[in-house]
Design an enzyme around this catalytic site. Structure first.
Site, PDB file in Angstrom:
ATOM      1  N   ARG A 155      27.200  72.914  -9.014  1.00 47.45           N
ATOM      2  CA  ARG A 155      26.980  73.763  -7.842  1.00 47.45           C
ATOM      3  C   ARG A 155      25.667  74.521  -7.997  1.00 47.45           C
ATOM      4  O   ARG A 155      25.359  75.047  -9.067  1.00 47.45           O
ATOM      5  CB  ARG A 155      28.129  74.753  -7.702  1.00 47.45           C
ATOM      6  CG  ARG A 155      28.023  75.683  -6.501  1.00 47.45           C
ATOM      7  CD  ARG A 155      29.131  76.716  -6.482  1.00 47.45           C
ATOM      8  NE  ARG A 155      30.444  76.113  -6.238  1.00 47.45           N
ATOM      9  CZ  ARG A 155      31.376  75.975  -7.149  1.00 47.45           C
ATOM     10  NH1 ARG A 155      31.153  76.364  -8.391  1.00 47.45           N
ATOM     11  NH2 ARG A 155      32.543  75.425  -6.844  1.00 47.45           N
ATOM     12  N   SER A 209      29.157  75.020 -19.015  1.00 45.95           N
ATOM     13  CA  SER A 209      30.523  75.095 -19.537  1.00 45.95           C
ATOM     14  C   SER A 209      30.790  74.073 -20.635  1.00 45.95           C
ATOM     15  O   SER A 209      31.698  73.233 -20.544  1.00 45.95           O
ATOM     16  CB  SER A 209      31.516  74.928 -18.380  1.00 45.95           C
ATOM     17  OG  SER A 209      31.260  75.872 -17.379  1.00 45.95           O
ATOM     18  N   ASP A 240      31.600  79.148 -17.961  1.00 44.46           N
ATOM     19  CA  ASP A 240      32.413  79.504 -16.800  1.00 44.46           C
ATOM     20  C   ASP A 240      33.489  80.526 -17.132  1.00 44.46           C
ATOM     21  O   ASP A 240      33.886  81.323 -16.267  1.00 44.46           O
ATOM     22  CB  ASP A 240      33.031  78.250 -16.165  1.00 44.46           C
ATOM     23  CG  ASP A 240      33.869  77.446 -17.153  1.00 44.46           C
ATOM     24  OD1 ASP A 240      33.772  77.679 -18.371  1.00 44.46           O
ATOM     25  OD2 ASP A 240      34.603  76.543 -16.706  1.00 44.46           O
TER      26      ASP A 240
END
Length: 305
Positions: free
Chosen positions: A123, A190, A244
């Site tokens: 994203r 992550s 994350d």
């Protein structure tokens, strides 16, 4: 020739006549129908009972006793303590210090780009933060071609930089900016990383299906920054890296000030929490009287490896 529907009507009439001649009344037919219905329901119920028992048998090995749960708790606590003492292959839990020392105050403000990489897509976000947690957010998800998950690491980061350029252009983010304006970018990465500052992170190992070459053992912040710099006119500086789990904790604590831990349950699982620096013997970076805590990324998905 009569249409087929007429044959059907005639056939039904003949059937009823035959049943009447045989002495079978409507009441008897109703009883037979109800009997067949209840037999069907009984059979279905029996099948559900059998299926329920089969599911229970499959799940039985995963049901832990209180003694087993307490043993897992003790093992987790022991591995966390060992991970805080030193880095090493013998430790199941990495217990990485993240160089994030406190939660948000609620007075933060600014404009940022964000890249969130942690699976088969990533994203890109544009965030404008105003005081008192007021936020304007716009984002887009980009799919990562499978070939990039397994190919050269440099090409993966070049693709991320390309998507950043497309996102800025599509949303006209540079329209009212001066030619020398530089966007600050936060990188949510992550994967297990050994950090030496908020903007220095060496990849320890790939997970979640990634196996890009020439990335493990290298600083992923520098690799992303190099890819950005290779695109002329893309004025972005990577200012911070978190995973994350840490992002989850920070986002929640911006609303709930007493939030002290973050947990991810997704493609993988991880947890982070605020730890007092006195409980982190392996911490070797400078500290001052104002720095008392640090968020620890446990990497607890490796427990029991």
């Amino acid at each position: 020739m009569a249409p087929s529907s007429e044959y059907i009507i005639e056939f039904k009439i003949d059937v009823f006549k035959t049943l009447k001649l045989a002495g079978i009344t409507t009441g008897v037919l109703t009883a037979i129908g109800l009997g067949a219905y209840y037999i069907h329901r009984t059979l279905q119920s029996s099948k559900r009972v059998v299926l329920h028992d089969e599911v229970r048998n499959i799940l039985r090995p995963f049901q832990l006793s209180e003694e087993q749960i307490r043993r897992v708790m003790a093992n987790l606590n022991s591995e966390m303590t060992n991970g805080l003492k030193s880095d090493g292959a013998a430790n199941e839990l990495a217990m990485f210090p993240t160089y994030v020392h406190h939660g948000p105050s609620g007075q933060e403000s600014g404009e940022y780009l964000v890249v969130d990489l942690g699976g088969s897509n990533f994203r890109v976000s544009h965030v404008v933060i105003e005081a008192r947690n007021r936020m304007h957010l716009n984002n887009k998800i980009f799919l990562i071609p499978h070939s990039l998950l397994l190919g050269e690491g440099e090409k993966l980061f070049d693709y991320i930089a390309e998507c950043l350029q497309r996102f800025i252009d599509d949303n006209k983010l540079s329209l009212l900016k001066s030619p020398d304006y530089k966007f600050d970018l936060a990188f949510t990465f992550s994967f297990p990383c050994h950090q030496t500052s908020l903007r220095e992170a060496t990849l320890v190992s790939w997970t979640k299906g990634f196996s890009c070459t020439s990335v493990v053992g290298n600083d992923v912040v520098l690799m992303l920054q190099a890819a950005i710099n290779r695109r002329k006119g893309l004025n972005i500086e990577v200012v911070a890296l978190v995973n994350d789990t840490v992002g989850t904790l920070m986002a929640c604590s911006s609303t709930y000030r007493d939030c002290r831990a973050g947990v991810i349950l997704g493609t993988g699982t991880n947890a982070c929490y605020f730890e007092h620096l006195d409980n982190v013997p392996k911490w070797i970076s400078p500290r001052d009287t104002a720095t008392k805590n640090v968020i620890i990324s446990t990497e607890w998905g490796a427990l029991g490896k």
